[in-house]
Design a protein around this motif. Structure first.
Motif, PDB file in Angstrom:
ATOM      1  N   GLN A  65      10.032  29.430   7.302  1.00  0.00           N
ATOM      2  CA  GLN A  65       8.842  29.207   8.047  1.00  0.00           C
ATOM      3  C   GLN A  65       9.474  30.613   8.934  1.00  0.00           C
ATOM      4  O   GLN A  65      10.039  30.556   9.770  1.00  0.00           O
ATOM      5  N   ILE A  66       8.303  31.288   9.666  1.00  0.00           N
ATOM      6  CA  ILE A  66       8.118  32.701   9.771  1.00  0.00           C
ATOM      7  C   ILE A  66       7.703  32.496  11.646  1.00  0.00           C
ATOM      8  O   ILE A  66       6.122  31.972  11.584  1.00  0.00           O
ATOM      9  N   ARG A  67       8.606  32.598  12.340  1.00  0.00           N
ATOM     10  CA  ARG A  67       8.256  32.078  14.362  1.00  0.00           C
ATOM     11  C   ARG A  67       8.327  33.760  14.876  1.00  0.00           C
ATOM     12  O   ARG A  67       8.829  33.871  14.834  1.00  0.00           O
ATOM     13  N   PRO A  68       7.391  33.429  15.779  1.00  0.00           N
ATOM     14  CA  PRO A  68       8.055  34.007  16.584  1.00  0.00           C
ATOM     15  C   PRO A  68       9.264  34.295  17.642  1.00  0.00           C
ATOM     16  O   PRO A  68      10.199  32.918  17.563  1.00  0.00           O
ATOM     17  N   ARG A  69       9.764  35.019  18.274  1.00  0.00           N
ATOM     18  CA  ARG A  69      10.818  35.241  18.697  1.00  0.00           C
ATOM     19  C   ARG A  69      10.604  34.445  20.835  1.00  0.00           C
ATOM     20  O   ARG A  69       9.927  35.858  20.877  1.00  0.00           O
ATOM     21  N   SER A  70      11.150  33.817  21.549  1.00  0.00           N
ATOM     22  CA  SER A  70      10.285  33.943  22.712  1.00  0.00           C
ATOM     23  C   SER A  70      10.839  34.878  23.920  1.00  0.00           C
ATOM     24  O   SER A  70      10.446  34.646  24.514  1.00  0.00           O
ATOM     25  N   GLY A  71      12.223  35.673  23.818  1.00  0.00           N
ATOM     26  CA  GLY A  71      12.873  36.220  24.659  1.00  0.00           C
ATOM     27  C   GLY A  71      10.850  37.322  24.643  1.00  0.00           C
ATOM     28  O   GLY A  71      10.815  38.158  25.401  1.00  0.00           O
ATOM     29  N   LEU A  72      10.712  37.784  22.881  1.00  0.00           N
ATOM     30  CA  LEU A  72       9.633  38.935  23.201  1.00  0.00           C
ATOM     31  C   LEU A  72       8.036  38.259  23.811  1.00  0.00           C
ATOM     32  O   LEU A  72       7.206  39.536  23.430  1.00  0.00           O
ATOM     33  N   ALA A  73       7.836  37.161  23.216  1.00  0.00           N
ATOM     34  CA  ALA A  73       6.827  36.499  23.659  1.00  0.00           C
ATOM     35  C   ALA A  73       6.693  36.411  24.986  1.00  0.00           C
ATOM     36  O   ALA A  73       5.658  37.071  25.936  1.00  0.00           O
ATOM     37  N   ALA A  74       8.066  36.111  25.819  1.00  0.00           N
ATOM     38  CA  ALA A  74       8.085  35.635  27.509  1.00  0.00           C
ATOM     39  C   ALA A  74       8.187  37.652  28.207  1.00  0.00           C
ATOM     40  O   ALA A  74       7.178  37.590  29.424  1.00  0.00           O
ATOM     41  N   LYS A  75       8.747  38.140  27.271  1.00  0.00           N
ATOM     42  CA  LYS A  75       9.014  39.154  27.976  1.00  0.00           C
ATOM     43  C   LYS A  75       7.742  40.582  27.522  1.00  0.00           C
ATOM     44  O   LYS A  75       7.492  41.210  28.914  1.00  0.00           O
ATOM     45  N   TYR A  76       8.042  40.681  26.461  1.00  0.00           N
ATOM     46  CA  TYR A  76       6.212  41.308  26.515  1.00  0.00           C
ATOM     47  C   TYR A  76       4.741  41.261  26.006  1.00  0.00           C
ATOM     48  O   TYR A  76       4.058  41.738  25.222  1.00  0.00           O
ATOM     49  N   GLY A  77       4.758  40.115  26.122  1.00  0.00           N
ATOM     50  CA  GLY A  77       3.246  39.390  25.270  1.00  0.00           C
ATOM     51  C   GLY A  77       3.290  39.268  23.714  1.00  0.00           C
ATOM     52  O   GLY A  77       1.755  39.300  22.731  1.00  0.00           O
ATOM     53  N   ILE A  78       4.798  39.537  22.857  1.00  0.00           N
ATOM     54  CA  ILE A  78       4.387  39.928  21.461  1.00  0.00           C
ATOM     55  C   ILE A  78       4.786  39.232  20.837  1.00  0.00           C
ATOM     56  O   ILE A  78       6.108  37.666  20.990  1.00  0.00           O
ATOM     57  N   THR A  79       3.800  38.212  19.724  1.00  0.00           N
ATOM     58  CA  THR A  79       4.249  36.702  18.471  1.00  0.00           C
ATOM     59  C   THR A  79       3.623  37.211  17.514  1.00  0.00           C
ATOM     60  O   THR A  79       3.088  38.299  17.248  1.00  0.00           O
ATOM     61  N   VAL A  80       3.472  36.287  16.402  1.00  0.00           N
ATOM     62  CA  VAL A  80       3.690  36.349  15.317  1.00  0.00           C
ATOM     63  C   VAL A  80       1.951  35.672  15.332  1.00  0.00           C
ATOM     64  O   VAL A  80       1.813  34.152  16.245  1.00  0.00           O
TER      65      VAL A  80
END
Length: 150
Positions: A65-80
């Motif tokens: 399963q390829i999942r987002p990194r929580s830090g990228l989502a929280a800090k930069y709005g980047i997700t899978v």
């Protein structure tokens, strides 16, 4: 418990996935560009297919399963975008990650940046049995939000 063994083939310059801590469920996977100085920009509201330079062979009955990194989502709005992305045990191509930028700013990815995490999980293939009706439950057909917030 016996650990699952995953065979991995990596391109030149690619990084083997790494668990950041001993009890981490997901192994970090990194961007891999054919030219190490290359960067990839994901504009606000856009998405991109990011290469990792890795190919895996999973045992039958497992998926990645390829999942987002929580830090990228929280800090930069980047997700899978298709989270979680599924890599089947019979797939042998390069794993690529579809990242989307939900922020108001462009996001730049460099070669070797940790872009997602990969969780290896067991799964079952089931038999589907067509029936005329299903058993009743307390919830019934109550959908999104039907059980409330508190």
């Amino acid at each position: 418990m016996e650990k699952c063994t995953v065979k991995i083939q990596i391109d030149k310059g690619a990084k083997v996935p790494v668990y950041s801590t001993p009890q981490a469920a997901g192994a970090d996977i990194c961007a891999c560009f054919s030219v190490p100085d290359e960067v990839m920009k994901i504009s606000s509201g856009k998405w991109a297919l990011v290469p990792t330079g890795i190919r895996i062979a999973l045992p039958e009955g497992f998926e990645a399963q390829i999942r987002p990194r929580s830090g990228l989502a929280a800090k930069y709005g980047i997700t899978v975008l298709n989270s979680p992305g599924t890599v089947d045990s019979d797939y042998r191509g390069e794993i690529k990650v579809i990242l989307i930028n939900h922020s108001d700013s462009d996001f730049v990815i460099h070669h070797g940046d940790r872009i997602a995490q990969m969780v290896i999980a067991r799964h079952e293939n089931v038999r589907f049995d067509t029936v005329f009706s299903l058993d009743e439950t307390q919830r019934g057909e109550g959908g999104f939000g039907s059980t409330g917030i508190n």
